[in-house]
Design a protein around this motif. Structure first.
Motif, PDB file in Angstrom:
ATOM      1  N   LEU A  99      70.565  16.028 116.735  1.00 38.45           N
ATOM      2  CA  LEU A  99      70.286  15.515 115.394  1.00 38.45           C
ATOM      3  C   LEU A  99      70.936  14.156 115.224  1.00 38.45           C
ATOM      4  CD1 LEU A  99      69.213  16.121 112.459  1.00 38.45           C
ATOM      5  CD2 LEU A  99      71.489  17.025 111.992  1.00 38.45           C
TER       6      LEU A  99
ATOM      7  N   GLU B 186      75.282   9.137 112.161  1.00 42.47           N
ATOM      8  CA  GLU B 186      75.910  10.411 112.520  1.00 42.47           C
ATOM      9  C   GLU B 186      75.094  11.058 113.638  1.00 42.47           C
ATOM     10  OE1 GLU B 186      78.641  11.619 110.920  1.00 42.47           O
ATOM     11  OE2 GLU B 186      78.732  10.099 109.345  1.00 42.47           O
TER      12      GLU B 186
ATOM     13  N   SER C  96      68.968   7.742 103.280  1.00 46.49           N
ATOM     14  CA  SER C  96      69.347   8.373 104.537  1.00 46.49           C
ATOM     15  C   SER C  96      68.211   9.263 105.044  1.00 46.49           C
ATOM     16  CB  SER C  96      70.608   9.199 104.300  1.00 46.49           C
ATOM     17  OG  SER C  96      71.000   9.846 105.470  1.00 46.49           O
TER      18      SER C  96
ATOM     19  N   GLN D  28      66.906  11.790 108.766  1.00 40.51           N
ATOM     20  CA  GLN D  28      67.318  12.442 110.002  1.00 40.51           C
ATOM     21  C   GLN D  28      66.200  12.456 111.024  1.00 40.51           C
ATOM     22  OE1 GLN D  28      68.630  16.274 108.466  1.00 40.51           O
ATOM     23  NE2 GLN D  28      70.755  15.581 108.584  1.00 40.51           N
TER      24      GLN D  28
ATOM     25  N   THR E 256      71.464  11.258 112.083  1.00 39.15           N
ATOM     26  CA  THR E 256      71.314  10.899 110.679  1.00 39.15           C
ATOM     27  C   THR E 256      71.561   9.402 110.553  1.00 39.15           C
ATOM     28  OG1 THR E 256      72.109  13.076 110.015  1.00 39.15           O
ATOM     29  CG2 THR E 256      72.098  11.358 108.323  1.00 39.15           C
TER      30      THR E 256
END
Length: 76
Positions: free
Chosen positions: A19, A48, A28, A30, A21
């Protein structure tokens, strides 16, 4: 999926992730495995990454992301 975070000087991250982000200019978002191909602009924030080794966070001041064939390239 394979993820790379690149700056003009160095590679901040290169490896497998489940994943990602990202701080998009419209909010934001993903990216997960088998995501559709896309290119998007990034604003200031944190990238992230969730991988088998754990969580990684990289502050960025903007950039670009390209997703194609399970490969994510983040240019910051």
């Amino acid at each position: 999926m394979q993820v790379e975070i690149l700056t003009p000087d160095t590679t901040l991250f290169a490896g497998e992730a489940s994943l990602v982000t990202l701080p998009g200019v419209n909010g934001s978002f993903q990216i997960m495995n088998n995501h559709a191909a896309m290119i998007a602009n990034l604003q200031s924030g944190n990238v992230e990454i969730k991988s088998n080794e754990g969580q990684h966070s990289f502050p960025v001041s903007g950039g670009l992301v390209e997703v194609v064939s399970n490969k994510v390239i983040v240019l910051v």
